[in-house]
Design a protein around this motif. Structure first.
Motif, PDB file in Angstrom:
ATOM      1  N   THR A   1       0.116  30.347  59.199  1.00 25.26           N
ATOM      2  CA  THR A   1      -0.775  30.146  60.341  1.00 25.26           C
ATOM      3  C   THR A   1      -2.187  30.593  60.014  1.00 25.26           C
ATOM      4  N   LEU A   2      -2.318  31.736  59.334  1.00 24.58           N
ATOM      5  CA  LEU A   2      -3.647  32.199  58.946  1.00 24.58           C
ATOM      6  C   LEU A   2      -4.344  31.199  58.021  1.00 24.58           C
ATOM      7  N   VAL A   3      -3.601  30.644  57.086  1.00 26.36           N
ATOM      8  CA  VAL A   3      -4.190  29.673  56.153  1.00 26.36           C
ATOM      9  C   VAL A   3      -4.564  28.391  56.881  1.00 26.36           C
ATOM     10  N   ASN A   4      -3.677  27.898  57.731  1.00 21.46           N
ATOM     11  CA  ASN A   4      -3.937  26.632  58.437  1.00 21.46           C
ATOM     12  C   ASN A   4      -5.099  26.744  59.409  1.00 21.46           C
ATOM     13  N   ALA A   5      -5.383  27.963  59.899  1.00 20.61           N
ATOM     14  CA  ALA A   5      -6.481  28.124  60.858  1.00 20.61           C
ATOM     15  C   ALA A   5      -7.829  27.771  60.245  1.00 20.61           C
ATOM     16  N   PHE A   6      -7.932  27.760  58.944  1.00 18.89           N
ATOM     17  CA  PHE A   6      -9.193  27.435  58.274  1.00 18.89           C
ATOM     18  C   PHE A   6      -9.153  26.047  57.626  1.00 18.89           C
ATOM     19  N   THR A   7      -8.235  25.207  58.075  1.00 24.72           N
ATOM     20  CA  THR A   7      -8.116  23.845  57.557  1.00 24.72           C
ATOM     21  C   THR A   7      -8.084  22.865  58.727  1.00 24.72           C
ATOM     22  N   ASP A   8      -8.178  21.586  58.417  1.00 25.50           N
ATOM     23  CA  ASP A   8      -8.066  20.535  59.430  1.00 25.50           C
ATOM     24  C   ASP A   8      -6.703  19.845  59.340  1.00 25.50           C
ATOM     25  N   ARG A   9      -5.692  20.609  59.008  1.00 24.19           N
ATOM     26  CA  ARG A   9      -4.359  20.058  58.815  1.00 24.19           C
ATOM     27  C   ARG A   9      -3.818  19.446  60.102  1.00 24.19           C
ATOM     28  N   ARG A  10      -3.111  18.329  59.939  1.00 21.08           N
ATOM     29  CA  ARG A  10      -2.393  17.696  61.034  1.00 21.08           C
ATOM     30  C   ARG A  10      -0.907  17.662  60.695  1.00 21.08           C
ATOM     31  N   THR A  11      -0.115  17.111  61.585  1.00 17.63           N
ATOM     32  CA  THR A  11       1.335  17.170  61.409  1.00 17.63           C
ATOM     33  C   THR A  11       1.772  16.515  60.113  1.00 17.63           C
ATOM     34  N   LEU A  12       1.252  15.346  59.796  1.00 21.22           N
ATOM     35  CA  LEU A  12       1.662  14.602  58.608  1.00 21.22           C
ATOM     36  C   LEU A  12       0.585  14.567  57.531  1.00 21.22           C
ATOM     37  N   ILE A  13      -0.498  15.326  57.714  1.00 27.27           N
ATOM     38  CA  ILE A  13      -1.602  15.325  56.759  1.00 27.27           C
ATOM     39  C   ILE A  13      -1.853  16.766  56.322  1.00 27.27           C
ATOM     40  N   PRO A  14      -1.825  17.056  55.013  1.00 27.13           N
ATOM     41  CA  PRO A  14      -2.012  18.440  54.553  1.00 27.13           C
ATOM     42  C   PRO A  14      -3.312  19.071  55.032  1.00 27.13           C
ATOM     43  N   GLY A  15      -4.407  18.327  55.000  1.00 27.61           N
ATOM     44  CA  GLY A  15      -5.676  18.866  55.468  1.00 27.61           C
ATOM     45  C   GLY A  15      -6.464  19.536  54.362  1.00 27.61           C
ATOM     46  N   GLN A  16      -7.729  19.795  54.656  1.00 24.29           N
ATOM     47  CA  GLN A  16      -8.632  20.430  53.711  1.00 24.29           C
ATOM     48  C   GLN A  16      -9.284  21.648  54.356  1.00 24.29           C
ATOM     49  N   PHE A  17      -9.837  22.493  53.502  1.00 21.12           N
ATOM     50  CA  PHE A  17     -10.478  23.712  53.979  1.00 21.12           C
ATOM     51  C   PHE A  17     -11.756  23.356  54.732  1.00 21.12           C
ATOM     52  N   VAL A  18     -11.897  23.891  55.955  1.00 23.24           N
ATOM     53  CA  VAL A  18     -13.077  23.612  56.783  1.00 23.24           C
ATOM     54  C   VAL A  18     -13.786  24.890  57.217  1.00 23.24           C
ATOM     55  N   GLY A  19     -13.353  26.036  56.711  1.00 24.31           N
ATOM     56  CA  GLY A  19     -14.024  27.279  57.057  1.00 24.31           C
ATOM     57  C   GLY A  19     -13.789  27.674  58.499  1.00 24.31           C
ATOM     58  N   LEU A  20     -14.844  28.021  59.197  1.00 24.53           N
ATOM     59  CA  LEU A  20     -14.765  28.482  60.583  1.00 24.53           C
ATOM     60  C   LEU A  20     -14.969  27.360  61.593  1.00 24.53           C
ATOM     61  N   ALA A  21     -14.812  26.115  61.159  1.00 23.92           N
ATOM     62  CA  ALA A  21     -15.061  24.990  62.066  1.00 23.92           C
ATOM     63  C   ALA A  21     -14.128  25.006  63.272  1.00 23.92           C
ATOM     64  N   ASN A  22     -12.854  25.360  63.063  1.00 27.83           N
ATOM     65  CA  ASN A  22     -11.915  25.393  64.187  1.00 27.83           C
ATOM     66  C   ASN A  22     -12.304  26.459  65.209  1.00 27.83           C
ATOM     67  N   PHE A  23     -12.747  27.605  64.738  1.00 30.46           N
ATOM     68  CA  PHE A  23     -13.147  28.682  65.659  1.00 30.46           C
ATOM     69  C   PHE A  23     -14.449  28.335  66.371  1.00 30.46           C
ATOM     70  N   GLU A  24     -15.347  27.626  65.703  1.00 29.32           N
ATOM     71  CA  GLU A  24     -16.567  27.171  66.371  1.00 29.32           C
ATOM     72  C   GLU A  24     -16.248  26.154  67.456  1.00 29.32           C
ATOM     73  N   GLU A  25     -15.253  25.304  67.208  1.00 32.00           N
ATOM     74  CA  GLU A  25     -14.850  24.328  68.210  1.00 32.00           C
ATOM     75  C   GLU A  25     -14.235  25.011  69.425  1.00 32.00           C
ATOM     76  N   LEU A  26     -13.564  26.122  69.201  1.00 36.73           N
ATOM     77  CA  LEU A  26     -12.980  26.857  70.325  1.00 36.73           C
ATOM     78  C   LEU A  26     -14.053  27.284  71.324  1.00 36.73           C
ATOM     79  N   LEU A  27     -15.209  27.667  70.834  1.00 33.60           N
ATOM     80  CA  LEU A  27     -16.272  28.150  71.713  1.00 33.60           C
ATOM     81  C   LEU A  27     -16.777  27.075  72.657  1.00 33.60           C
ATOM     82  N   HIS A  28     -16.575  25.811  72.294  1.00 37.62           N
ATOM     83  CA  HIS A  28     -17.054  24.696  73.114  1.00 37.62           C
ATOM     84  C   HIS A  28     -15.915  23.932  73.776  1.00 37.62           C
ATOM     85  N   ASP A  29     -14.703  24.456  73.697  1.00 41.29           N
ATOM     86  CA  ASP A  29     -13.534  23.800  74.284  1.00 41.29           C
ATOM     87  C   ASP A  29     -13.267  24.394  75.663  1.00 41.29           C
ATOM     88  N   ASP A  30     -13.430  23.573  76.707  1.00 38.76           N
ATOM     89  CA  ASP A  30     -13.204  24.061  78.072  1.00 38.76           C
ATOM     90  C   ASP A  30     -11.759  24.472  78.299  1.00 38.76           C
TER      91      ASP A  30
END
Length: 322
Positions: free
Chosen positions: A64-93
């Protein structure tokens, strides 16, 4: 062999092993098999438990810690995106709605689960005929399945359920327990408190059994009434247990899922306004197109907040001790 020889042999004591010889043989008797303990033997006994913990706790946590810094989906491994997911949280109602509801759940449930089970334990600790029946009755919701409990309360709180039928009979009218945003959240809190009363009651019963009766008797001699004895004797004696109950109930309340999910549905109530953080993780991270990376970021936030809650409770307890 003569008779005198036989009698002398029978009378002589058995031969003892010399101390030096016994020490050289490791303390074992002559002729006994050699048993050598390997240095890895303790680890072999602990290996099954370590494998279970690693497979079902440690590996999912690290994943979970590793996936939190990737854009992984259910059937797609994903790539490293840094803090992009946490930045999106700040703008998610929906994230802020979930954080609000989870926080309100803690504020509404924890005080009730700290005080009410203590009062209930004081009530059922009395040795009177039939008290065992009431102890079992209060504990029954704990062993009941949360799915069964949730469905029963949904049927009772429905517009055509038992509670609304009684309210209509007395002239109050129907109440939208499952259709109003705040009433639905409050109803879920009531179910959580009702189901957890028996569990924390047992914990308090064990703590109350260690409170000396002489303290209550001395307070009664000094003229203290029941309320004053509760405040000055019972509460200080079980304060550490109250801290434990507060910590356990805080973590459980912030991670609530089943009660709200069963009563509000997968959508999270009207317009999703009753969604909690764990419900948001389930909604975002499941399905063929589930955003596993984004759901993992929300899970990391839930983990950090629950750890912070426990540290705050323990810190408050240490300040009172000081």
């Amino acid at each position: 062999m003569t008779a005198s020889t036989v009698s002398s042999a029978a009378a002589s004591p058995p031969e003892r092993v010399e101390p030096e010889r016994a020490a050289r043989s490791g303390g074992r008797r002559p002729g006994s098999p050699i048993r050598r303990q390997l240095p890895t033997s303790p680890w072999l006994f602990a290996l099954p438990g370590l494998l279970i913990v690693g497979a079902f706790s440690l590996y999912p946590f690290i994943s979970t810690l590793v996936n939190a810094f990737t854009d992984r989906r259910t059937l797609i491994p994903g790539q490293f995106v840094g803090l992009a997911n946490f930045e999106e949280l700040l703008h998610d109602d929906m994230f802020w709605i979930g954080l609000r509801n989870s926080t309100l759940y803690v504020l509404g449930v924890v005080p009730a689960l700290v005080i009410l089970p203590l009062l209930l334990a004081m009530l059922v600790q009395r040795h009177i005929p039939g008290i065992t029946f009431f102890r079992s009755a209060f504990y029954t919701p704990v062993v009941a399945s949360i799915v069964v409990v949730g469905l029963i309360w949904v049927w009772m709180l429905d517009d055509r359920g038992l509670i609304n039928a009684v309210l209509e009979a007395v002239g109050v009218g129907k109440v939208g327990f499952l259709s109003d945003q705040w009433l639905l959240l409050g109803s879920a809190m009531a179910v959580t408190v009702w189901k957890g009363l028996g569990y924390y009651m047992i914990i308090y019963l064990a703590a109350l059994a260690n409170v000396p009766r002489e303290l209550h008797e001395a307070a009664a001699v000094d003229g203290a009434g029941p309320v004053r004895r509760f405040v000055t004797v019972t509460v200080p004696a079980v304060r550490s247990t109250m801290v434990l109950v507060g910590a356990l109930s805080s973590v459980a309340a912030f991670k609530v899922f089943s009660e709200v999910y069963l009563m509000a549905g997968p959508s999270g109530g009207p317009a999703g306004e009753d969604t909690t953080l764990v419900m948001l993780v389930q909604r975002v991270g499941t399905g063929l197109s589930g955003r596993v990376g984004y759901a993992s970021a929300i899970s990391v936030v839930v983990f950090v907040v629950t750890v912070a809650l426990m540290l705050l409770v323990l810190r408050a307890d240490r300040r009172e001790d000081a």
